[in-house]
Design an enzyme around this catalytic site. Structure first.
Site, PDB file in Angstrom:
ATOM      1  N   HIS A 447       0.640  -1.108   0.365  1.00  0.00           N
ATOM      2  CA  HIS A 447       0.512   0.149   0.345  1.00  0.00           C
ATOM      3  C   HIS A 447       0.422   1.420   0.183  1.00  0.00           C
ATOM      4  O   HIS A 447       0.166   2.211  -0.227  1.00  0.00           O
ATOM      5  CB  HIS A 447      -1.403  -0.314   0.782  1.00  0.00           C
ATOM      6  N   GLU A 689     -10.338 -10.705  -5.509  1.00  0.00           N
ATOM      7  CA  GLU A 689      -9.314 -10.611  -5.085  1.00  0.00           C
ATOM      8  C   GLU A 689      -8.942 -11.907  -4.618  1.00  0.00           C
ATOM      9  O   GLU A 689      -7.699 -12.134  -4.306  1.00  0.00           O
ATOM     10  CB  GLU A 689      -9.519  -9.516  -4.403  1.00  0.00           C
ATOM     11  N   ASP A 713      -4.424  -8.128  -5.088  1.00  0.00           N
ATOM     12  CA  ASP A 713      -4.580  -9.430  -4.019  1.00  0.00           C
ATOM     13  C   ASP A 713      -4.356 -10.590  -4.787  1.00  0.00           C
ATOM     14  O   ASP A 713      -3.542 -11.659  -4.590  1.00  0.00           O
ATOM     15  CB  ASP A 713      -5.183  -9.530  -3.109  1.00  0.00           C
ATOM     16  N   CYS A 760      -8.322  -3.022 -10.984  1.00  0.00           N
ATOM     17  CA  CYS A 760      -8.126  -2.061 -10.098  1.00  0.00           C
ATOM     18  C   CYS A 760      -6.457  -2.345  -9.680  1.00  0.00           C
ATOM     19  O   CYS A 760      -6.427  -1.324  -8.717  1.00  0.00           O
ATOM     20  CB  CYS A 760      -9.036  -1.686  -9.573  1.00  0.00           C
TER      21      CYS A 760
HETATM   22  C1  PEP Z   1      -5.861  -5.082  -5.284  1.00  0.00           C
HETATM   23  O1  PEP Z   1      -5.941  -5.955  -4.598  1.00  0.00           O
HETATM   24  O2  PEP Z   1      -5.162  -5.500  -6.493  1.00  0.00           O
HETATM   25  C2  PEP Z   1      -6.479  -3.612  -4.961  1.00  0.00           C
HETATM   26  C3  PEP Z   1      -6.814  -3.368  -5.477  1.00  0.00           C
HETATM   27  O3  PEP Z   1      -6.608  -3.988  -3.753  1.00  0.00           O
HETATM   28  P1  PEP Z   1      -5.519  -2.985  -2.165  1.00  0.00           P
HETATM   29  O4  PEP Z   1      -4.520  -2.712  -3.571  1.00  0.00           O
HETATM   30  O5  PEP Z   1      -5.731  -2.172  -1.658  1.00  0.00           O
HETATM   31  O6  PEP Z   1      -5.752  -4.350  -1.746  1.00  0.00           O
HETATM   32 MG    MG Z   2      -6.218  -5.964  -2.180  1.00  0.00          MG
END
Ligand code: PEP
Ligand code: MG
Length: 834
Positions: A447, A689, A713, A760
C-alpha cells in the site's frame, strides 16, 4: 573431580535432573542419581543402600556433594553416610539448596573447576531474585566493555549460560556481564545463577566488561561462543529490533560507507531526481560506554541535552503552525513526556553516578530497554510507543554526540531514504520538499507503493541494506525509470539521465495530446480509463489526469492517521466533496479494506499471525455492523450528489455478498426513515481478489452490477506469495499464466451475465500488459492518475482484433517469462507498423 549425588523420592526426577546436569556440565562431572525405591506398587521413597552405592560411585579425593529433596531423603542419606568409612565420611557434604536449581548450579561450578565451597555457594544462591548482589562491580575506569548480540533461539538458557560461565571461569580476573537490552544491573559472568537471572533472550544484547589485561582474550572467547552459536541448533532471526524502524523483513546489515556506485531496486514511480539524500528514522546511533571521571559534570551535560531536545520539539511545533494535525501534535507531546519521564531520567542519572559511564551509553541502553518493554506488549497502541521512544532516543543521542545531521527534520529539498516506507509516512510528507523517495525494503504492490506512486515524484523501493551506508546529504541521482540510485553521479551519468529524461518528456508530451480524449482504439473499440484514489488531496490531480472515472477509492486511508474512526457526517462530507469535485465522473467507493497490510491502530484489533489471511476487507466490516453501516450511510448519502458505486473488498463467499447487499438495503431503509436522500439505483459491485471468488465469478456476477479485479491480492493469493515480502519478490508475478487464466475466466463469466468488468490492481496500469488485457475484453482500467495519459497513448495505437489474437496466444503459454516475451514481440511489431 567433586561428585554429586541426587537423592529424590522420585527416580524420574533424579534421573531427569541428572540428564539436564550432564547436558549442562559439558565436562564429565560425576553425578549419580539415587531416586525412588524398588517397589513397583509404591515407587516413591528413598533407599539408604541405593544412596550408599551412589556416593561410592562418584567418590574421589575431592569429595561428594549430596542434594536431597524432602526430609526423609536427607535422613536416609545420613544413614547411608554412617555406613561409610570414617575418612570417607569427612569427604561428603550436604547442600541445603533447592534440589533442581542447586544441582544445576553446582554442576556448572564444578565443571568450571570450582571448589566444594564455591559449588555450595552457587547452589545456595540459585534462587536469589536479584542477580549477584554481593559481587562488587569492576571499577568502570579500569575495565573495558564490549557488546554482543545473542542469537541462540532460546537466548542464554541453561546450556549456553553454563558454557559461557565455564569459559569465563577459565580467566583469572573479574568479568562482569550485563543484559543491556533488559537493563539489569551487571552481574558476575562466572556465576551461572547471575548469568541466568539476567534473562538473556534471543536477540538481546549483552555487554561483557573486564580488566584491560585480559579483555581481548575474554572477548575473543565470547565471540567464539557466539560464532559457534553456543553449540546450539538454530539461530533466531534478527528481530524487529525495537531500536530500528519496524519492518516485516529485516534488512541485512549495511557494509560501511558507500560514496560511489549504484544500487538497484524496484521502480514504483518513474522520473528522475538529483539531490542530497536524507535518511528518515532508522536505528539508534551507537554509543560505546566510555569511562568518565566526573559524574556530576556528565549528569549536567545530560540534563542540558534533554532540555535542548525539548526546545527542538517545541520549535518544530511552532514552525509547523496550523499545518500540524492533531495526530502529529500528539506524537510530539508523547516525545516531550518521554523527555520528562522521571523514572527514565533518574535511572540514567543513577547509572552515570554509580557506573561512571558516559551519558550516551547509559541513555542508549535505557532507551533500548524501555522501547523493548513497549514492543513486547500485547496492546498495539502501546507497542507503537516503542517507535516514539526510539525517536526521542535518537534526538537526545544526536545532541549529546554533537552530530545532528540526522534528526529527522528536513531543512532543504532532498531525496528521502527509508528502511521501509509505511502508508502513514506518506500521509505526513512535506510534499514541496521531497524530490524523490527510495527505500531498502518493500514490494511494488504494497500500500505504501500504491500511495507513493500517486505522488508524481520518482520512487524506487527495495534498494537493499546498503542504502543505509550512503552518507547523509550525499548527492545521488534517483532514476525511477531504471529503478536505481547512482551515488555521486559523474557527468556522463548525469548527461545520460538528462537524455532519458528528455525521451520521457517527449513521450509524456505526446501522451498529453490524448490525455482528455476517450480511450479508443484505431478500430473504434473503447474502454474506460479510470483512476485509483486514496485521499481527497488527490482530487485535483485526478480531474486533471484525463481519468473518466474513479475505479477505486481506497477508503481505509480515511481511517488512518487519526485517533478515532470518522463518524457518518465526517465521512459523508469527504465522499460528497469528492463526488462533486469529480463533476459527473463516476466514483467507485470501496468499503473499508482494513486489516492485512492496512492496520488501523485505534480499532484495537488483536495481532494476527497471518494478517493477509485474516480479519480484513468485508470480513471485518460484516462483523462490525455499526462500523459498516456508518460507512454505507455516508456513501449512500453522497450518492445523492453524483454517480457513486459501492464496491466490497476481499469477498470470498456468496454469503458475504448477500450479507453486504442486505446491509446496503437496511441502510437505505434507515435513510428513508430519516428522510435523507440517496441514489436507490446505485451500482453495487465487488472485487475479485480471492481465487475462490474468481472461480465462482459467474455466480458472483449474477448478484452484483459489476466486478473489479484486484490483481494485487489475486496474485498474492493465487501464488501464495506475500505481495510485500522482498524475499519472494521474484515469485510475485501477475503475469503468471495461472493468474492470467483466472482473469480471463472472470471477464468471460461477467460478460456471460451481462455485467461489466474492471481492473483496479497495479496490472491495470502496465502499458506492456495493456494489449493482452484489452484482448481479454476488460471494460475499465483503473490505475494511478499519473499513468492515464500514457495509457491512452498506448491504447489508441491498438486494434482489437490483434489484441484478441495476442490474448489467445498468451493463454496457451506456461510461464510468465514466455508471456513477457510474447508481449514484447507484440510491442515490437507495433513499432515496426507505426
Ligand atoms: C488489489 O488487491 O489489486 C487492490 C486493488 O486492492 P488493494 O491493493 O488496495 O489491496
Ligand atoms: Mg486488494
Amino acid at each position: 573431580m567433586i561428585g554429586i549425588v541426587i537423592v529424590s523420592h522420585s527416580r524420574k526426577l533424579s534421573d531427569g535432573l541428572k540428564e539436564i546436569a550432564d547436558a549442562m556440565s559439558g565436562a564429565p562431572v560425576p553425578i549419580a542419581s539415587a531416586g525412588g525405591v524398588d517397589d513397583p506398587e509404591n515407587p516413591l521413597g528413598t533407599d539408604g543402600i541405593r544412596i550408599l552405592d551412589a556416593i561410592r560411585e562418584v567418590m574421589s579425593d575431592e569429595g561428594v556433594l549430596i542434594f536431597a529433596d524432602l526430609g526423609s531423603a536427607r535422613l536416609n542419606a545420613e544413614m547411608a553416610l554412617d555406613l561409610l568409612e570414617p575418612e570417607e565420611q569427612t569427604m561428603v557434604r550436604f547442600c541445603d539448596a533447592p534440589i533442581v536449581e542447586g544441582v544445576l548450579a553446582a554442576t556448572v561450578q564444578i565443571a568450571a573447576g570450582g571448589s566444594m565451597e564455591a559449588a555450595m555457594k552457587e547452589a545456595r544462591q540459585s534462587v536469589q531474585l536479584e542477580p549477584d548482589a554481593e559481587q562488587p562491580a569492576l571499577e568502570p575506569s579500569n575495565s573495558i566493555s564490549r557488546s554482543f548480540t545473542i542469537r541462540t533461539l532460546l537466548g542464554l538458557h541453561a546450556r549456553p549460560a553454563a558454557l559461557l560461565v565455564r569459559k569465563m571461569n577459565a580467566f583469572a580476573g573479574d568479568i562482569r556481564i550485563a543484559n543491556t537490552t533488559k537493563g539489569h544491573k551487571t552481574a558476575n559472568a562466572k556465576s551461572i545463577n547471575s548469568v541466568m537471572l539476567l534473562e538473556v533472550a534471543a536477540n538481546d544484547e549483552i555487554s561483557i566488561s573486564t580488566g584491560p589485561e585480559q579483555a581481548e582474550a575474554v572477548f575473543a572467547a565470547v565471540e567464539d561462543l557466539i560464532k559457534d552459536n553456543f553449540g546450539e541448533e538454530g539461530i533466531a532471526p534478527a528481530k524487529a529490533d525495537p531500536a530500528s524502524v519496524p519492518s516485516q523483513d529485516q534488512a541485512p546489515a549495511p557494509s560501511g560507507t558507500i560514496t560511489q556506485g549504484e544500487l538497484s531496486g524496484l521502480s514504483i514511480a518513474r522520473g528522475f531526481a538529483i539531490g542530497p539524500i536524507h535518511h528518515v528514522g532508522g536505528a539508534l546511533q551507537s554509543a560505546e560506554p566510555v569511562a568518565i571521571e566526573n559524574p556530576d559534570a556528565e549528569i549536567e551535560r545530560f540534563t542540558k541535552a534533554l532540555s535542548e531536545a525539548e526546545n527542538q520539539i517545541s520549535l518544530a511545533i511552532s514552525k509547523a503552525g496550523d499545518n500540524i494535525n492533531a495526530h502529529d501534535r500528539k506524537i510530539f507531546d508523547a516525545h516531550i513526556s518521554c523527555l520528562r519521564d522521571p523514572d527514565l531520567i533518574s535511572a540514567v542519572k543513577t547509572r552515570i553516578s554509580s557506573e561512571h559511564i558516559c551519558a550516551e551509553a547509559v541513555w542508549r541502553e535505557e532507551i533500548v530497554r524501555l522501547s523493548g518493554i513497549y514492543s513486547a506488549l500485547e496492546d498495539r497502541l502501546l507497542r507503537e510507543r516503542a517507535g516514539d521512544i526510539i525517536d526521542v532516543g535518537r534526538r537526545v543521542l544526536a545532541i549529546l554526540s554533537g552530530d545532528q545531521s540526522d534528526d529527522g527534520q528536513m531543512t532543504k529539498p532532498a531525496i528521502l531514504a527509508y528502511e521501509e516506507l509505511r502508508p502513514s509516512d506518506i500521509l505526513s510528507l512535506d510534499h514541496g520538499a521531497v524530490l524523490g523517495i527510495c527505500t531498502m525494503l518493500g514490494g511494488e504492490t504494497s500500500h505504501a507503493a500504491i500511495l507513493a506512486s500517486a505522488l508524481d515524484i520518482p520512487v524506487v523501493f527495495a534498494l537493499g541494506a546498503d542504502l543505509a551506508s550512503v552518507p547523509e546529504e550525499q548527492s545521488v541521482l534517483l532514476d525511477g525509470s531504471e529503478a536505481r540510485i547512482v551515488i555521486d553521479p559523474d557527468e556522463n551519468t548525469l548527461a545520460k539521465a538528462e537524455q532519458d529524461r528528455k525521451i520521457l518528456k517527449d513521450r509524456l508530451a505526446r501522451a498529453e495530446e490524448v490525455r482528455h480524449l476517450p480511450a479508443e482504439m484505431l478500430d473504434g473499440h473503447k474502454v474506460r480509463a479510470a483512476a485509483n484514489m486514496a485521499s481527497i488531496s488527490e482530487l485535483e490531480g485526478i480531474t486533471a489526469s484525463g481519468a473518466e472515472e474513479v475505479g477505486l477509492l481506497r477508503t481505509e486511508f480515511l481511517f488512518m492517521q487519526r485517533d478515532a474512526a470518522p463518524g457518518e457526517d465526517e465521512q459523508y462530507d469527504i465522499y460528497r466533496s469528492i463526488v462533486t469535485g469529480l463533476a459527473g465522473r463516476p466514483l467507485t467507493i470501496r468499503t473499508a479494506d482494513i486489516g492485512g497490510d492496512k492496520p488501523v491502530p485505534y480499532l484495537d484489533r488483536p495481532p494476527e499471525d497471518n494478517p493477509n489471511l485474516g480479519w480484513r476487507g468485508i470480513r471485518y466490516s460484516l462483523s462490525m455492523p455499526d462500523f459498516f453501516k456508518t460507512q454505507l450511510a455516508a456513501i449512500l448519502r453522497a450518492s445523492a450528489h453524483g454517480p457513486v458505486r459501492i464496491m466490497f473488498p476481499l469477498v470470498s463467499t456468496l454469503e458475504e455478498v448477500m450479507a453486504g447487499k442486505a446491509m446496503v438495503r437496511d441502510v437505505m431503509e434507515q435513510l428513508r426513515t430519516r428522510g435523507q436522500s440517496f441514489d436507490a439505483h446505485l451500482e453495487v459491485g465487488l472485487m475479485i481478489e480471492v481465487p475462490a471468488a474468481a472461480d465462482l465469478a459467474n455466480r458472483f456476477a449474477q448478484e452484483v452490477d459489476f466486478l473489479s479485479i484486484g490483481t494485487n491480492d489475486l496474485t498474492q493469493y493465487m501464488l501464495a506469495t506475500d505481495r510485500a515480502n522482498p524475499n519472494v519478490r521474484s515469485l510475485y508475478d501477475p503475469l503468471h499464466p495461472a493468474v492470467l487464466h483466472m482473469i480471463a475466466k472472470v471477464i468471460r463469466a461477467a460478460h456471460d451475465e451481462g455485467k461489466w468488468v474492471g481492473m483496479c490492481g497495479t496490472l491495470a496500469g502496465d502499458t506492456g500488459a495493456l494489449p493482452l488485457l484489452a484482448g481479454l475484453g476488460l471494460d475499465e482500467f483503473s490505475m494511478p492518475p499519473s499513468g492515464i495519459a500514457e495509457f491512452k497513448l498506448a491504447f489508441c495505437q491498438l486494434r482489437l482484433r490483434e489484441c484478441k489474437t495476442l490474448a489467445e496466444t498468451v493463454l496457451q503459454l506456461d510461464t510468465a517469462s514466455r508471456v513477457r516475451e510474447q508481449l514484447a514481440l507484440f510491442r515490437q511489431k507495433q513499432l515496426v507498423q507505426a
